[in-house]
Design a protein around this motif. Structure first.
Motif, mmCIF file in Angstrom:
data_model
loop_
_atom_site.group_PDB
_atom_site.id
_atom_site.type_symbol
_atom_site.label_atom_id
_atom_site.label_comp_id
_atom_site.label_asym_id
_atom_site.label_seq_id
_atom_site.Cartn_x
_atom_site.Cartn_y
_atom_site.Cartn_z
ATOM 1 N N ALA A 8 59.181 -60.843 -15.341
ATOM 2 C CA ALA A 8 58.587 -61.390 -14.038
ATOM 3 C C ALA A 8 57.659 -60.579 -13.516
ATOM 4 O O ALA A 8 56.329 -61.207 -13.111
ATOM 5 C CB ALA A 8 59.444 -61.485 -13.279
ATOM 6 N N LEU A 9 57.840 -59.569 -13.223
ATOM 7 C CA LEU A 9 57.184 -58.425 -12.486
ATOM 8 C C LEU A 9 55.799 -57.858 -13.124
ATOM 9 O O LEU A 9 54.632 -58.022 -12.308
ATOM 10 C CB LEU A 9 58.073 -57.331 -12.947
ATOM 11 C CG LEU A 9 58.978 -56.976 -11.040
ATOM 12 C CD1 LEU A 9 59.747 -55.559 -11.165
ATOM 13 C CD2 LEU A 9 58.587 -57.568 -9.663
ATOM 14 N N ILE A 10 55.667 -57.587 -14.779
ATOM 15 C CA ILE A 10 54.926 -58.080 -15.209
ATOM 16 C C ILE A 10 53.752 -59.120 -15.937
ATOM 17 O O ILE A 10 53.284 -59.180 -16.681
ATOM 18 C CB ILE A 10 54.765 -56.494 -16.799
ATOM 19 C CG1 ILE A 10 55.884 -57.579 -17.716
ATOM 20 C CG2 ILE A 10 55.728 -55.146 -16.017
ATOM 21 C CD1 ILE A 10 55.895 -57.023 -18.894
ATOM 22 N N LEU A 20 65.974 -65.099 -17.912
ATOM 23 C CA LEU A 20 66.358 -65.477 -16.716
ATOM 24 C C LEU A 20 67.602 -66.956 -17.260
ATOM 25 O O LEU A 20 68.446 -66.987 -16.750
ATOM 26 C CB LEU A 20 65.715 -66.336 -15.744
ATOM 27 C CG LEU A 20 65.440 -64.780 -15.131
ATOM 28 C CD1 LEU A 20 63.832 -64.863 -14.437
ATOM 29 C CD2 LEU A 20 66.473 -63.803 -14.128
ATOM 30 N N SER A 21 67.089 -67.580 -18.202
ATOM 31 C CA SER A 21 67.706 -68.894 -18.262
ATOM 32 C C SER A 21 69.123 -68.289 -19.131
ATOM 33 O O SER A 21 70.209 -69.178 -19.387
ATOM 34 C CB SER A 21 67.090 -69.614 -18.930
ATOM 35 O OG SER A 21 65.773 -70.600 -18.944
ATOM 36 N N TYR A 34 68.029 -67.845 -10.192
ATOM 37 C CA TYR A 34 68.200 -69.028 -10.156
ATOM 38 C C TYR A 34 66.779 -68.735 -9.462
ATOM 39 O O TYR A 34 65.230 -69.308 -9.120
ATOM 40 C CB TYR A 34 68.230 -69.877 -8.921
ATOM 41 C CG TYR A 34 69.808 -70.637 -10.186
ATOM 42 C CD1 TYR A 34 69.153 -71.585 -11.073
ATOM 43 C CD2 TYR A 34 71.179 -70.326 -9.822
ATOM 44 C CE1 TYR A 34 70.388 -72.208 -11.615
ATOM 45 C CE2 TYR A 34 71.953 -70.854 -10.850
ATOM 46 C CZ TYR A 34 71.501 -71.748 -11.624
ATOM 47 O OH TYR A 34 72.648 -72.279 -12.019
ATOM 48 N N ILE A 35 66.406 -67.919 -7.713
ATOM 49 C CA ILE A 35 65.512 -67.464 -7.081
ATOM 50 C C ILE A 35 64.205 -66.500 -8.266
ATOM 51 O O ILE A 35 62.678 -67.395 -8.313
ATOM 52 C CB ILE A 35 65.520 -66.469 -5.965
ATOM 53 C CG1 ILE A 35 66.403 -66.758 -5.518
ATOM 54 C CG2 ILE A 35 64.206 -66.114 -5.086
ATOM 55 C CD1 ILE A 35 65.827 -68.160 -4.245
ATOM 56 N N ALA A 40 59.213 -67.792 -11.167
ATOM 57 C CA ALA A 40 58.210 -67.739 -12.254
ATOM 58 C C ALA A 40 57.202 -69.133 -12.630
ATOM 59 O O ALA A 40 57.293 -69.217 -13.730
ATOM 60 C CB ALA A 40 59.248 -67.105 -13.271
ATOM 61 N N TYR A 41 58.413 -70.394 -12.449
ATOM 62 C CA TYR A 41 58.557 -71.838 -12.255
ATOM 63 C C TYR A 41 57.028 -72.107 -11.869
ATOM 64 O O TYR A 41 56.089 -72.555 -12.117
ATOM 65 C CB TYR A 41 59.453 -72.549 -12.573
ATOM 66 C CG TYR A 41 60.711 -73.002 -14.022
ATOM 67 C CD1 TYR A 41 60.146 -72.809 -14.753
ATOM 68 C CD2 TYR A 41 61.306 -72.248 -13.389
ATOM 69 C CE1 TYR A 41 60.825 -72.751 -15.729
ATOM 70 C CE2 TYR A 41 62.847 -73.167 -14.019
ATOM 71 C CZ TYR A 41 62.616 -73.273 -15.292
ATOM 72 O OH TYR A 41 63.447 -73.254 -16.913
ATOM 73 N N LEU A 42 57.489 -71.532 -10.921
ATOM 74 C CA LEU A 42 56.026 -71.909 -9.809
ATOM 75 C C LEU A 42 54.591 -70.901 -10.422
ATOM 76 O O LEU A 42 53.865 -71.543 -10.253
ATOM 77 C CB LEU A 42 56.641 -71.315 -8.347
ATOM 78 C CG LEU A 42 55.479 -71.196 -7.089
ATOM 79 C CD1 LEU A 42 55.225 -73.066 -6.746
ATOM 80 C CD2 LEU A 42 55.836 -70.467 -6.044
ATOM 81 N N ALA A 43 55.241 -69.865 -11.052
ATOM 82 C CA ALA A 43 53.461 -68.891 -11.268
ATOM 83 C C ALA A 43 53.084 -70.217 -12.594
ATOM 84 O O ALA A 43 52.025 -69.515 -13.155
ATOM 85 C CB ALA A 43 54.010 -67.780 -12.249
#
Length: 73
Positions: A8-10, A20-21, A34-35, A40-43
């Motif tokens: 996620a950071l990259i 994460l799942s 979940y956060i 990531a889903y939002l992105a």
């Protein structure tokens, strides 16, 4: 979780979601997973982000309220 967070950071959001799942499948009470997955889903524009933020809140994350308040109204 750590690998998913690093992805996620990259900005490897699809990879982050997959990792994460898996972390959530191992420990469904891991609120921070979940956060990060919700972010990531939002992105990537996946509407599941609100569900993840709300689940994180149910799992005890105070941070989730910030994300819910900002994106899930």
């Amino acid at each position: 979780f750590n690998r998913g967070f690093a992805k996620a950071l990259i900005s490897n959001f699809q990879g982050a979601i997959a990792d994460l799942s898996k972390a959530i499948a191992i420990d469904p009470n891991y609120a921070q997973a979940y956060i990060i997955r919700g972010r990531a889903y939002l992105a990537v524009g996946d509407p599941n982000y609100c569900l993840d933020f709300k689940t994180a809140r149910l799992k005890g994350s105070a941070e989730a309220d910030v994300w819910i308040g900002q994106y899930c109204q």
